[in-house]
Scaffold this motif. Structure first.
Motif, PDB file in Angstrom:
ATOM      1  N   ASP A 176       0.766  -1.081   0.019  1.00 36.86           N
ATOM      2  CA  ASP A 176      -0.166   0.054  -0.151  1.00 36.86           C
ATOM      3  C   ASP A 176       0.956   1.178  -0.197  1.00 36.86           C
ATOM      4  O   ASP A 176       1.551   1.396   0.796  1.00 36.86           O
ATOM      5  N   ILE A 177       0.766   1.980  -1.162  1.00 42.14           N
ATOM      6  CA  ILE A 177       1.631   3.154  -1.000  1.00 42.14           C
ATOM      7  C   ILE A 177       0.962   4.495  -0.509  1.00 42.14           C
ATOM      8  O   ILE A 177      -0.185   4.567  -0.811  1.00 42.14           O
ATOM      9  N   LYS A 178       1.720   5.071   0.560  1.00 43.76           N
ATOM     10  CA  LYS A 178       1.157   6.043   1.123  1.00 43.76           C
ATOM     11  C   LYS A 178       1.493   7.539   0.399  1.00 43.76           C
ATOM     12  O   LYS A 178       0.515   8.459   0.211  1.00 43.76           O
ATOM     13  N   THR A 179       2.740   7.611   0.209  1.00 37.20           N
ATOM     14  CA  THR A 179       3.225   8.943  -0.356  1.00 37.20           C
ATOM     15  C   THR A 179       4.266   8.556  -1.620  1.00 37.20           C
ATOM     16  O   THR A 179       4.882   7.590  -1.399  1.00 37.20           O
ATOM     17  N   VAL A 180       4.463   9.552  -2.589  1.00 33.68           N
ATOM     18  CA  VAL A 180       5.297   9.066  -3.857  1.00 33.68           C
ATOM     19  C   VAL A 180       6.025  10.596  -3.862  1.00 33.68           C
ATOM     20  O   VAL A 180       5.245  11.526  -4.034  1.00 33.68           O
ATOM     21  N   ARG A 181       7.398  10.465  -4.262  1.00 36.80           N
ATOM     22  CA  ARG A 181       8.383  11.335  -4.496  1.00 36.80           C
ATOM     23  C   ARG A 181       9.275  10.909  -5.664  1.00 36.80           C
ATOM     24  O   ARG A 181       9.780  10.004  -5.573  1.00 36.80           O
ATOM     25  N   ILE A 182       9.003  11.745  -6.864  1.00 36.60           N
ATOM     26  CA  ILE A 182      10.016  11.409  -7.850  1.00 36.60           C
ATOM     27  C   ILE A 182      10.976  12.658  -8.216  1.00 36.60           C
ATOM     28  O   ILE A 182      10.654  13.909  -7.975  1.00 36.60           O
ATOM     29  N   LYS A 183      12.404  12.355  -8.115  1.00 35.70           N
ATOM     30  CA  LYS A 183      13.406  13.039  -8.396  1.00 35.70           C
ATOM     31  C   LYS A 183      14.283  12.727  -9.274  1.00 35.70           C
ATOM     32  O   LYS A 183      14.534  11.484  -9.877  1.00 35.70           O
ATOM     33  N   LEU A 191      14.930   8.921  -9.397  1.00 37.94           N
ATOM     34  CA  LEU A 191      14.717   8.336  -8.152  1.00 37.94           C
ATOM     35  C   LEU A 191      13.273   8.461  -7.732  1.00 37.94           C
ATOM     36  O   LEU A 191      12.463   9.432  -7.780  1.00 37.94           O
ATOM     37  N   ILE A 192      12.545   7.281  -7.414  1.00 39.37           N
ATOM     38  CA  ILE A 192      11.193   7.307  -6.953  1.00 39.37           C
ATOM     39  C   ILE A 192      11.131   7.005  -5.230  1.00 39.37           C
ATOM     40  O   ILE A 192      11.902   5.858  -4.955  1.00 39.37           O
ATOM     41  N   ARG A 193      10.763   7.707  -4.539  1.00 36.86           N
ATOM     42  CA  ARG A 193      10.771   7.762  -2.973  1.00 36.86           C
ATOM     43  C   ARG A 193       9.211   7.449  -2.625  1.00 36.86           C
ATOM     44  O   ARG A 193       8.605   8.179  -2.619  1.00 36.86           O
ATOM     45  N   LEU A 194       9.296   6.425  -1.850  1.00 31.85           N
ATOM     46  CA  LEU A 194       7.909   5.764  -1.548  1.00 31.85           C
ATOM     47  C   LEU A 194       7.629   5.630   0.013  1.00 31.85           C
ATOM     48  O   LEU A 194       8.923   4.777   0.412  1.00 31.85           O
ATOM     49  N   LYS A 195       6.940   5.916   0.442  1.00 26.61           N
ATOM     50  CA  LYS A 195       6.569   5.466   1.787  1.00 26.61           C
ATOM     51  C   LYS A 195       5.475   4.484   1.737  1.00 26.61           C
ATOM     52  O   LYS A 195       4.205   4.905   1.175  1.00 26.61           O
TER      53      LYS A 195
END
Length: 225
Positions: A176-183, A191-195
């Motif tokens: 279950d993906i809570k947050t997504v950040r792409i750099k 870079l995909i940063r997922l919580k």
């Protein structure tokens, strides 16, 4: 020396030992020695506060609060509690339970010092049940949110056309993906940063091998919450 005072300090030592061992088993920054010191000294200060109210002659003895010194322990112990609360790089907060148990150890010492032995013993039993047994029960019988644990995933991919495919593939892994950040990086990597939240039964290695099966992923970095 009054034997009753030795008994108070002895009971406080044993109860502080129980709390300290629980923290020590979990490798927490505040362990056995700290909990013992807090419990014993809190008990001692409570005894001194009560005894001094009746030992030293005062013109108006009723105006002196026997627990005045002990009351300062509760606020003073906050400095120690604040020292073990940490904010990690993934925005998660750790150390709150340890800080609460520091405050609890002080409370146990005060209760024993004031003569409330059975109340202190019962409180220690309830504290251990609260931090050990209840979380275990909620992991099996609680709502879904309480049966999950969080990870922070940092995934590197080489082609931005695959970002949607990677996120969809992760969702299919019962994550279950809570947050997504792409750099974006200078070398055309992304870079995909997922919580994410996963079931308690899933280990960090299970998550890693599930992600390695996705061909578009170049690098994986997993941080446990």
């Amino acid at each position: 020396m009054d034997f009753h005072l030795f008994m108070k300090l002895g009971i406080s030592t044993v109860l502080g030992l129980v709390i300290g061992i629980e923290r020590e088993l979990k490798r927490k920054p505040v362990g056995l020695k700290t909990c013992l010191v807090i419990s014993i000294v809190s008990c001692l200060l409570t005894i001194v506060s009560i005894e001094s109210a009746y030992v030293f002659p005062l013109k108006n003895r009723m105006a002196m609060d026997p627990l005045r010194l002990a009351a300062q322990i509760v606020s003073g112990i906050g400095f120690l509690g604040a020292g073990v609360i940490l904010r990690r790089g993934n925005d998660s907060i750790s150390g709150l339970t340890t800080a609460a148990l520091i405050w609890g150890a002080a409370g146990i010492g005060i209760a024993v010092g004031a003569g409330f032995y059975w109340e202190a013993i019962l409180s220690v039993g309830l504290l251990i049940l609260s931090v050990e047994l209840i979380p275990l029960l909620t992991s099996f019988f609680g709502p879904k949110q309480l049966r999950e644990k969080e990870f922070v995933l940092q995934i590197t991919i080489s082609n931005n056309d695959h970002i949607d495919d990677v996120i969809s593939a992760i969702n299919q892994q019962i994550i279950d993906i809570k947050t997504v950040r792409i750099k974006d990086f200078d070398d055309h990597h992304h870079l995909i940063r997922l919580k994410v939240a996963v079931d308690q039964k899933k280990s960090i290695t299970d998550v890693y091998y599930s992600l390695r099966s996705i061909s578009s992923i170049v690098h994986i970095d997993i941080e446990s919450g």
